[in-house]
Motif scaffolding. Structure first.
Motif, PDB file in Angstrom:
ATOM      1  N   LEU A 151       0.800  -1.226   0.000  1.00  0.00           N
ATOM      2  CA  LEU A 151       0.000   0.000   0.000  1.00  0.00           C
ATOM      3  C   LEU A 151       0.831   1.273   0.000  1.00  0.00           C
ATOM      4  CD1 LEU A 151      -2.789  -1.027   2.540  1.00  0.00           C
ATOM      5  CD2 LEU A 151      -2.824  -1.159   0.043  1.00  0.00           C
ATOM      6  N   HIS A 152       2.141   1.168   0.193  1.00  0.00           N
ATOM      7  CA  HIS A 152       2.970   2.377   0.231  1.00  0.00           C
ATOM      8  C   HIS A 152       3.199   2.906  -1.186  1.00  0.00           C
ATOM      9  CE1 HIS A 152       6.079  -0.429  -0.923  1.00  0.00           C
ATOM     10  NE2 HIS A 152       6.043  -1.039   0.268  1.00  0.00           N
ATOM     11  N   THR A 153       3.920   4.022  -1.278  1.00  0.00           N
ATOM     12  CA  THR A 153       4.083   4.704  -2.560  1.00  0.00           C
ATOM     13  C   THR A 153       4.758   3.817  -3.605  1.00  0.00           C
ATOM     14  OG1 THR A 153       4.183   6.857  -1.477  1.00  0.00           O
ATOM     15  CG2 THR A 153       5.119   6.712  -3.690  1.00  0.00           C
ATOM     16  N   SER A 154       5.815   3.115  -3.210  1.00  0.00           N
ATOM     17  CA  SER A 154       6.500   2.242  -4.168  1.00  0.00           C
ATOM     18  C   SER A 154       5.594   1.098  -4.626  1.00  0.00           C
ATOM     19  CB  SER A 154       7.783   1.679  -3.540  1.00  0.00           C
ATOM     20  OG  SER A 154       8.708   2.712  -3.291  1.00  0.00           O
ATOM     21  N   GLY A 155       4.804   0.568  -3.692  1.00  0.00           N
ATOM     22  CA  GLY A 155       3.863  -0.489  -4.059  1.00  0.00           C
ATOM     23  C   GLY A 155       2.797   0.010  -5.020  1.00  0.00           C
ATOM     24  N   ARG A 156       2.302   1.227  -4.753  1.00  0.00           N
ATOM     25  CA  ARG A 156       1.281   1.781  -5.651  1.00  0.00           C
ATOM     26  C   ARG A 156       1.855   2.057  -7.039  1.00  0.00           C
ATOM     27  NH1 ARG A 156       0.258   4.896  -1.072  1.00  0.00           N
ATOM     28  NH2 ARG A 156       0.941   6.826  -2.114  1.00  0.00           N
ATOM     29  N   ALA A 157       3.127   2.450  -7.095  1.00  0.00           N
ATOM     30  CA  ALA A 157       3.766   2.681  -8.395  1.00  0.00           C
ATOM     31  C   ALA A 157       3.883   1.371  -9.172  1.00  0.00           C
ATOM     32  CB  ALA A 157       5.146   3.307  -8.200  1.00  0.00           C
TER      33      ALA A 157
END
Length: 391
Positions: free
Chosen positions: A34-40
């Motif tokens: 759910l963090h920014t890298s995961g969302r990217a």
């Protein structure tokens, strides 16, 4: 310099796929995080899913990523089998396949016979075309799934998918097609086809090895056969591979965008090779369909001997038959087409793709006469010189 004429086995990766893959390869992030890298990472994955859906005539939610075509075929067949009605009334224990399917289909259905599946095999004619009357007869028994390959991987024959779908629909059977050799070679539109399930693979169209997809209608109650974190509609668990998905989508987009021009180009090249091979005594197998596949038999010549002689001359092609522990076996496809075992062992497959060109055909034509002469001598035939063609 080698001449690669085995695209039906695996096609070299296209520049667009290399660019898409390397652009993502160094990025961190699990697409389920759910963090920014995961969302990217998730954004890359979903962009690829949407691109594939657009190019193949599907809805994005119908694209289920897999590790390749074999897993896609397994998910279609095992998923359908496990979704069949429970109990005895209305139970659909029949699975139907053609006699010329890929082992990913044939071996999966064979395994399911041990679980009680009633597998019906529908034959083909001498040109590798499905017997529709036999299919209609097989469908008189309540059937869960009918699976017919869109384009045969050994002969390039295009099957009458519209008629297959109509017959299966009339019998209330789900219908699946292994379209791995079809995408990029014939028009493929999932929604318009009427299919319930369709398998595709990246490395047959210039994408990377290790990724494919099953297109599955949104309303289909398919069941998973392996379990984990519930990714891919809870049908195919496992950590997503955004870089592979992006490269897959790029390769399919290139193939679909250039379909008409590429079909014409490959047809011209294949016709040139076919003409020369016929002059050298070769005989085509299967009805011409996919422009990039040419299956030919050379009477009196062991195909495995000829393959190795061509390999020594720098020409990569295939026998198009199963090879187990280094022992060449007669092609089940050619046997199903009514060829004898000896005839099936005389068959070679030449397959072209995106980077094939006229020079490849010329080198193959130049190498064939000497290779054929030596192969015939190895088989105990006469020392007959074959005149090479110019131009």
């Amino acid at each position: 310099m080698r001449t690669y004429l085995d695209h039906a086995a695996s096609s070299p990766i296209v520049p667009e796929a290399v660019q898409a893959f390397t652009a993502r390869l160094g990025s961190a992030g699990n697409a389920s995080s759910l963090h920014t890298s995961g969302r990217a990472a998730r954004a890359v994955l979903e962009d690829a899913r949407e691109q594939l859906a657009d190019d193949l005539g599907a809805h994005p939610t119908e694209v289920v990523f897999t590790s390749g075509g074999t897993e896609a075929d397994n998910l279609a067949i095992q998923g359908a089998w496990r979704a069949r009605p429970a109990g005895t009334i209305g139970r659909r224990d029949r699975l139907i396949r053609s006699a010329v399917e890929h082992p990913a289909v044939t071996e999966t259905m064979t395994a399911l016979e041990r679980e009680g599946a009633d597998v019906a095999v529908v034959g083909v004619d001498r040109e590798c075309v499905l017997d529709l009357e036999a299919l209609a007869a097989a469908l008189t028994v309540p059937t869960m799934l009918t699976s017919v390959m869109w384009v045969n991987n050994e002969t390039g024959t295009v099957q009458p998918i519209d008629e297959v779908v109509a017959l299966a629909r009339n019998a209330d059977s789900w219908v699946h097609s292994d379209a791995i050799q079809a995408v990029g070679h014939v028009p493929v539109h999932f929604a318009d086809s009427g299919l319930d399930l369709l398998s595709v693979s990246a490395h047959k169209v210039g994408g990377p090895v290790g990724i494919g997809a099953l297109l599955a209608r949104r309303e289909l109650p398919l069941r998973a056969y392996a379990f984990g974190g519930g990714q891919e509609r809870d049908l195919r668990s496992g950590t997503a591979a955004p870089a592979l998905a992006a490269a897959f989508a790029a390769a399919v987009h290139r193939a679909v965008k250039n379909l008409e021009a590429e079909t014409e180009r490959l047809a011209r090249l294949t016709d040139r090779l076919r003409f020369a091979i016929h002059l050298f005594g070769g005989v085509s197998n299967g009805r011409p369909g996919s422009p990039g596949i040419l299956n030919v038999s050379f009477p009196g010549v062991r195909a495995d001997n000829l393959l190795m002689l061509l390999d020594a001359a720098g020409i990569d092609c295939s026998t198009g038959s199963a090879c187990t522990a280094g022992v060449n076996q007669p092609s089940p496809v050619l046997l199903a087409m009514g060829r004898s075992e000896d005839e099936a062992l005389e068959s070679l497959r030449f397959s072209l793709g995106w980077n094939s060109h006229a020079g490849d055909m010329q080198r193959a034509v130049e190498a064939l006469p000497q290779a054929l002469r030596r192969a015939r001598l190895a088989a105990g035939g006469p020392d007959t010189e074959i005149v090479a063609l110019d131009g």
